[in-house]
Motif scaffolding. Structure first.
Motif, mmCIF file in Angstrom:
data_model
loop_
_atom_site.group_PDB
_atom_site.id
_atom_site.type_symbol
_atom_site.label_atom_id
_atom_site.label_comp_id
_atom_site.label_asym_id
_atom_site.label_seq_id
_atom_site.Cartn_x
_atom_site.Cartn_y
_atom_site.Cartn_z
ATOM 1 N N GLY A 265 0.825 -1.199 0.000
ATOM 2 C CA GLY A 265 0.000 0.000 0.000
ATOM 3 C C GLY A 265 0.861 1.251 0.000
ATOM 4 N N PHE A 266 0.251 2.371 0.386
ATOM 5 C CA PHE A 266 0.985 3.643 0.374
ATOM 6 C C PHE A 266 2.211 3.584 1.283
ATOM 7 C CE2 PHE A 266 1.397 8.132 1.921
ATOM 8 C CZ PHE A 266 1.828 8.677 0.722
ATOM 9 N N ALA A 267 2.060 3.032 2.498
ATOM 10 C CA ALA A 267 3.190 2.943 3.422
ATOM 11 C C ALA A 267 4.266 2.020 2.874
ATOM 12 C CB ALA A 267 2.716 2.463 4.792
ATOM 13 N N GLY A 268 3.851 0.860 2.352
ATOM 14 C CA GLY A 268 4.822 -0.094 1.841
ATOM 15 C C GLY A 268 5.605 0.441 0.654
ATOM 16 N N LEU A 269 4.921 1.112 -0.272
ATOM 17 C CA LEU A 269 5.619 1.669 -1.431
ATOM 18 C C LEU A 269 6.525 2.827 -1.036
ATOM 19 C CD1 LEU A 269 2.786 1.522 -4.123
ATOM 20 C CD2 LEU A 269 4.887 0.161 -4.042
ATOM 21 N N THR A 270 6.089 3.632 -0.059
ATOM 22 C CA THR A 270 6.962 4.703 0.439
ATOM 23 C C THR A 270 8.235 4.110 1.028
ATOM 24 O OG1 THR A 270 5.077 6.153 0.935
ATOM 25 C CG2 THR A 270 7.138 6.618 2.073
ATOM 26 N N ALA A 271 8.088 3.057 1.834
ATOM 27 C CA ALA A 271 9.247 2.402 2.428
ATOM 28 C C ALA A 271 10.152 1.808 1.355
ATOM 29 C CB ALA A 271 8.795 1.319 3.401
ATOM 30 N N ALA A 272 9.558 1.157 0.354
ATOM 31 C CA ALA A 272 10.350 0.516 -0.697
ATOM 32 C C ALA A 272 11.149 1.538 -1.503
ATOM 33 C CB ALA A 272 9.425 -0.283 -1.616
ATOM 34 N N LEU B 127 7.327 -1.432 12.071
ATOM 35 C CA LEU B 127 5.950 -1.225 11.626
ATOM 36 C C LEU B 127 5.827 0.074 10.828
ATOM 37 C CD1 LEU B 127 3.617 -2.049 14.666
ATOM 38 C CD2 LEU B 127 4.209 -3.514 12.729
ATOM 39 N N ALA B 128 4.955 0.056 9.824
ATOM 40 C CA ALA B 128 4.572 1.272 9.098
ATOM 41 C C ALA B 128 3.090 1.189 8.806
ATOM 42 C CB ALA B 128 5.367 1.408 7.802
ATOM 43 N N GLY B 129 2.408 2.301 8.886
ATOM 44 C CA GLY B 129 0.977 2.326 8.630
ATOM 45 C C GLY B 129 0.327 3.489 9.338
ATOM 46 N N PRO C 24 3.614 11.063 13.691
ATOM 47 C CA PRO C 24 2.719 12.229 13.627
ATOM 48 C C PRO C 24 2.105 12.393 12.252
ATOM 49 C CG PRO C 24 4.998 12.923 13.427
ATOM 50 C CD PRO C 24 5.034 11.441 13.669
ATOM 51 N N GLY C 25 1.098 13.269 12.174
ATOM 52 C CA GLY C 25 0.497 13.600 10.892
ATOM 53 C C GLY C 25 -0.994 13.359 10.884
ATOM 54 N N VAL C 26 -1.596 13.677 9.749
ATOM 55 C CA VAL C 26 -3.031 13.539 9.534
ATOM 56 C C VAL C 26 -3.258 12.583 8.368
ATOM 57 C CG1 VAL C 26 -5.124 14.766 8.829
ATOM 58 C CG2 VAL C 26 -3.536 15.830 10.436
ATOM 59 N N LEU C 27 -4.161 11.623 8.557
ATOM 60 C CA LEU C 27 -4.536 10.675 7.520
ATOM 61 C C LEU C 27 -3.298 9.987 6.929
ATOM 62 C CD1 LEU C 27 -7.398 12.795 5.870
ATOM 63 C CD2 LEU C 27 -7.604 10.950 7.540
ATOM 64 N N SER C 28 -3.080 10.047 5.612
ATOM 65 C CA SER C 28 -1.990 9.300 4.979
ATOM 66 C C SER C 28 -0.609 9.772 5.408
ATOM 67 C CB SER C 28 -2.102 9.385 3.454
ATOM 68 O OG SER C 28 -2.090 10.730 3.020
ATOM 69 N N GLU C 29 -0.530 10.958 6.018
ATOM 70 C CA GLU C 29 0.771 11.431 6.497
ATOM 71 C C GLU C 29 1.357 10.493 7.548
ATOM 72 O OE1 GLU C 29 -0.810 16.021 6.035
ATOM 73 O OE2 GLU C 29 0.054 15.374 7.929
ATOM 74 N N VAL C 30 0.508 9.833 8.339
ATOM 75 C CA VAL C 30 0.994 8.910 9.368
ATOM 76 C C VAL C 30 1.667 7.710 8.702
ATOM 77 C CG1 VAL C 30 0.344 7.490 11.348
ATOM 78 C CG2 VAL C 30 -0.836 9.656 10.930
ATOM 79 N N SER C 31 1.051 7.183 7.648
ATOM 80 C CA SER C 31 1.655 6.075 6.912
ATOM 81 C C SER C 31 3.008 6.478 6.335
ATOM 82 C CB SER C 31 0.724 5.621 5.781
ATOM 83 O OG SER C 31 -0.453 5.044 6.285
ATOM 84 N N PHE C 32 3.054 7.657 5.739
ATOM 85 C CA PHE C 32 4.294 8.139 5.134
ATOM 86 C C PHE C 32 5.389 8.312 6.178
ATOM 87 C CE2 PHE C 32 6.927 11.899 4.387
ATOM 88 C CZ PHE C 32 7.582 11.544 3.214
#
Length: 386
Positions: A10-17, A349-351, A357-365
């Motif tokens: 997902g968004f977190a996984g692709l950001t990490a990759a 962990l990521a997600g 910190p952050g709002v919505l998808s910012e936390v995943s990032f």
């Protein structure tokens, strides 16, 4: 060369990759679904819908990171005429403006809300009970929770301000959120990331650091760690396509109860065939409420903002998202109290429900960058650089 395994595409996984590959690591991503994207997927077919109403907020670090890599792509601006069709249900009728008391909570001079008090109690002291309740319900668009007033005042205040900022922070990638995921996947592929879909992981690899970028529930099962829990929301998702009719609202926000209905083709006509409009709604529901309760409330908002919508329906879908709407912080807690990114023994962990910190998808990032920084021992990958 470092090797890293990422579980979840997902968004977190692709950001990490992407982050790990840019740092020179050899990365493998395992995704259980047949496509990448997680909750950021956009449905294929004539009606391109996201999993509930989605927008990309421009006030967080992920916006800069995505923009630097040309991953945001074309945006679908909201025409001024459509923006003027935002409506608010208050006391059972549609209005163009919020109650004046609610605006007191948005003043720059408004005091910073405390972490240890609930929003309703604190906001009532600033704007009165009616203004506080309306503000709490409006904030549901960035909370997806059935009782925002019961959450930490500091947590709700941040999301309320971000949701009502002028000019708006919310932006809409043309073609839906899936277009961003497609560009991220292409970026990862060009960096040499190996991506395997339909590849469910039941046992953690022991030869590489692992970033677990799944839902918290899935991470809890995979790691066998009962401590991986944090409250989230439960919301009914109602998607439909209707034949176009002049005068339809752009957004109907419910100030009498948490709920949000948005016509996404107002800014991006490509999401539906010509002559049709895509409407998506999310209605947070409590533990004792049913899917039917949420659908009924969504239909009340549709009745107010989209006259004759029942006779115009060309397609409809309903679902329940339970624990899939990101973390919510009860009074006395903040993001620092959520499950930590570093789980020890090379597992991270990521997600959107972990300690970042952050709002919505910012936390995943943010959690994805933190996880990769820790996995590689490279502090220069921290958020300051992003």
């Amino acid at each position: 060369m470092h090797r890293i395994t990422v579980i979840g595409g997902g968004f977190a996984g692709l950001t990490a990759a992407i982050t790990a590959a840019e740092a020179g690591a050899k990365v493998t991503v395992y995704e259980a679904h047949h496509t990448l994207g997680g909750r950021a997927r956009t449905a294929e077919g004539p009606y391109r819908t996201n999993e509930g109403p989605h927008a990309l907020y421009s006030g967080g670090p992920h916006w800069t990171w995505l923009k630097q890599r040309n991953l945001i792509g074309p945006l679908a601006p909201v025409p001024p005429l459509e923006a003027a069709r935002l409506r608010l249900r208050h006391r059972g009728v549609l209005r163009r403006t919020p109650p004046f008391a609610m605006l007191k909570l948005l003043r720059r001079s408004a005091q910073r809300a405390p972490v240890d008090a609930d929003f309703m109690t604190w906001a009532s002291g600033v704007a009165g009970e009616e203004g506080a309740r309306a503000a709490a319900h409006y904030a549901a668009v960035a909370l997806f929770h059935h009782d925002p007033g019961a959450l930490s005042a500091a947590f709700v205040q941040e999301r309320l301000r971000r949701a009502m900022r002028v000019p708006p922070e919310a932006h809409y990638p043309r073609g839906g959120w899936g277009s961003v995921i497609d560009r991220m996947a292409a970026r990862a592929w060009n960096l040499g990331v190996r991506m395997e879909t339909l590849a469910r992981v039941d046992t953690l690899p022991t030869d590489t650091p692992v970033v677990v970028a799944t839902s918290l529930a899935a991470a809890r099962r995979l790691l066998g760690d009962a401590s991986l829990v944090w409250p989230s929301g439960r919301t009914v998702l109602v998607d439909l396509a209707v034949r176009t009719r002049r005068g339809d609202a752009f957004v109907v926000s419910d100030l009498d109860a948490p709920g949000w209905i948005e016509r996404f083709t107002a800014q991006d006509p490509s999401l539906a065939p010509a002559g049709e409009q895509v409407i998506q709604g999310q209605i947070p529901v409590g533990p004792e409420e049913s899917k039917a309760d949420g659908v009924a409330r969504a239909e009340e908002l549709l009745d107010l903002g989209f006259a004759g919508w029942r006779e115009r329906v060309a397609w409809r879908r309903e679902a329940v998202a339970d624990g899939r709407t990101g973390a919510v912080d009860p009074p006395g807690s903040s993001w620092r109290d959520r499950p930590a990114v570093d789980r020890g023994d090379g597992v991270y962990l990521a997600g959107d429900q972990v300690a970042a910190p952050g709002v919505l998808s910012e936390v995943s990032f943010t959690s994805a960058l933190t996880a990769v920084s820790l996995a590689l021992g490279r502090r220069e990958l921290d958020l300051k650089r992003a």
